[in-house]
Enzyme design. Sequence first.
Site, PDB file in Angstrom:
ATOM      1  N   CYS A   1       8.783  -0.534 -18.667  1.00  9.83           N
ATOM      2  CA  CYS A   1       7.776  -2.232 -18.858  1.00  9.83           C
ATOM      3  C   CYS A   1       6.603  -2.232 -17.640  1.00  9.83           C
ATOM      4  O   CYS A   1       6.067  -3.566 -18.152  1.00  9.83           O
ATOM      5  CB  CYS A   1       8.468  -3.329 -19.601  1.00  9.83           C
TER       6      CYS A   1
ATOM      7  N   ASN B   1      -1.610  -0.589   0.343  1.00 10.07           N
ATOM      8  CA  ASN B   1      -0.895  -1.206   1.868  1.00 10.07           C
ATOM      9  C   ASN B   1       0.202  -1.219   1.019  1.00 10.07           C
ATOM     10  O   ASN B   1      -0.067  -2.582   0.327  1.00 10.07           O
ATOM     11  CB  ASN B   1      -1.396  -1.319   2.715  1.00 10.07           C
TER      12      ASN B   1
ATOM     13  N   HIS C   1      -0.287   1.109  -4.703  1.00 12.38           N
ATOM     14  CA  HIS C   1       0.928   1.819  -4.344  1.00 12.38           C
ATOM     15  C   HIS C   1       2.256   1.128  -4.322  1.00 12.38           C
ATOM     16  O   HIS C   1       2.856   1.563  -3.530  1.00 12.38           O
ATOM     17  CB  HIS C   1       0.798   2.474  -2.857  1.00 12.38           C
TER      18      HIS C   1
ATOM     19  N   CYS D   1      10.665  -2.245 -13.218  1.00 12.38           N
ATOM     20  CA  CYS D   1      11.119  -1.370 -14.250  1.00 12.38           C
ATOM     21  C   CYS D   1       9.957  -0.271 -14.742  1.00 12.38           C
ATOM     22  O   CYS D   1       8.851  -0.697 -14.522  1.00 12.38           O
ATOM     23  CB  CYS D   1      11.061  -2.002 -14.707  1.00 12.38           C
TER      24      CYS D   1
HETATM   25 ZN   LIG Z   1      11.569  -3.754 -18.922  1.00 10.61          ZN
END
Ligand SMILES: [Zn+2]
Length: 259
Positions: A142, A114, A131, A139
């Site tokens: 990274c 969820n 998820h 990002c």
């Molecule tokens: Zn990053």
Amino acid sequence: MPLDYSTLDLIGKAARLIKSSRYFIALTGAGVSVESGIRPFRGPGGLWTEFGEPPMDGYRSFEDNPRGYWENKLNPEGRSRFGDSLSEAKPNAGHLAFAELETMGFLKSLITQNIDDLHIEAGSNNVLEIHGNKLKLRCVRCNTRFPKEGFNLSTLPPKCPKCGGVVKDDIVMFGEPIPSDVLAACQAEAERSDCIIVVGTSAVVYPAASLPLIVNDRGGVVIEINPLESDLSSICDVVVRASSGEAMPALVEALKRLA
Ligand SMILES: [Zn+2]
């Protein structure tokens, strides 16, 4: 609807198995949040059943045009009805029970499919969100997560303050790989576990589907709480046919009686 005696009996059996386990973990899915008013994607009453499935190439179109993805996202007309039902939802008795199992020292980690943040809102700390989380950005280079609130969107697409990579919603889109850090953590937890409870999910979607199988293959206990039959049921040591909001508080009570 109160639970009948045979269901309570099965919950008592589940409690004894949990109490005698060494490393108990949980896997949850949409069924846990249905009682908070969040509609599932699939099946009767599902959002995709009513509105159609989202584009299967969602992640590729983000990669092709991250700026377009953000412009579309920030356009108020693009706001979905799913978003509305998410923002009003509150944790239910099932979510609170998971948090209590962690406080009691039984539950070592909670893996959820969820994105609604309700486990965290209910007080669970060790949560792995396969998820993603609706309140976060991530990002893509990274994997650092940031709160959506207050993130600098003055240039689109926004960039990661740590590495300069493109930032998107933490929620995993169709076609997007599960973030490698979460995937590795989920697998490590399953490999450590000798008892897993699977609640409110038919666990057919990879990688969630593989986690109870990992525990089962290593001789561990698999407990299912689901009002509906699932493919998992046949390998389970205990199957409780009840909703999360009914069965989970009863499981907490059963464990307290054993303590
Ligand atoms: Zn990053």
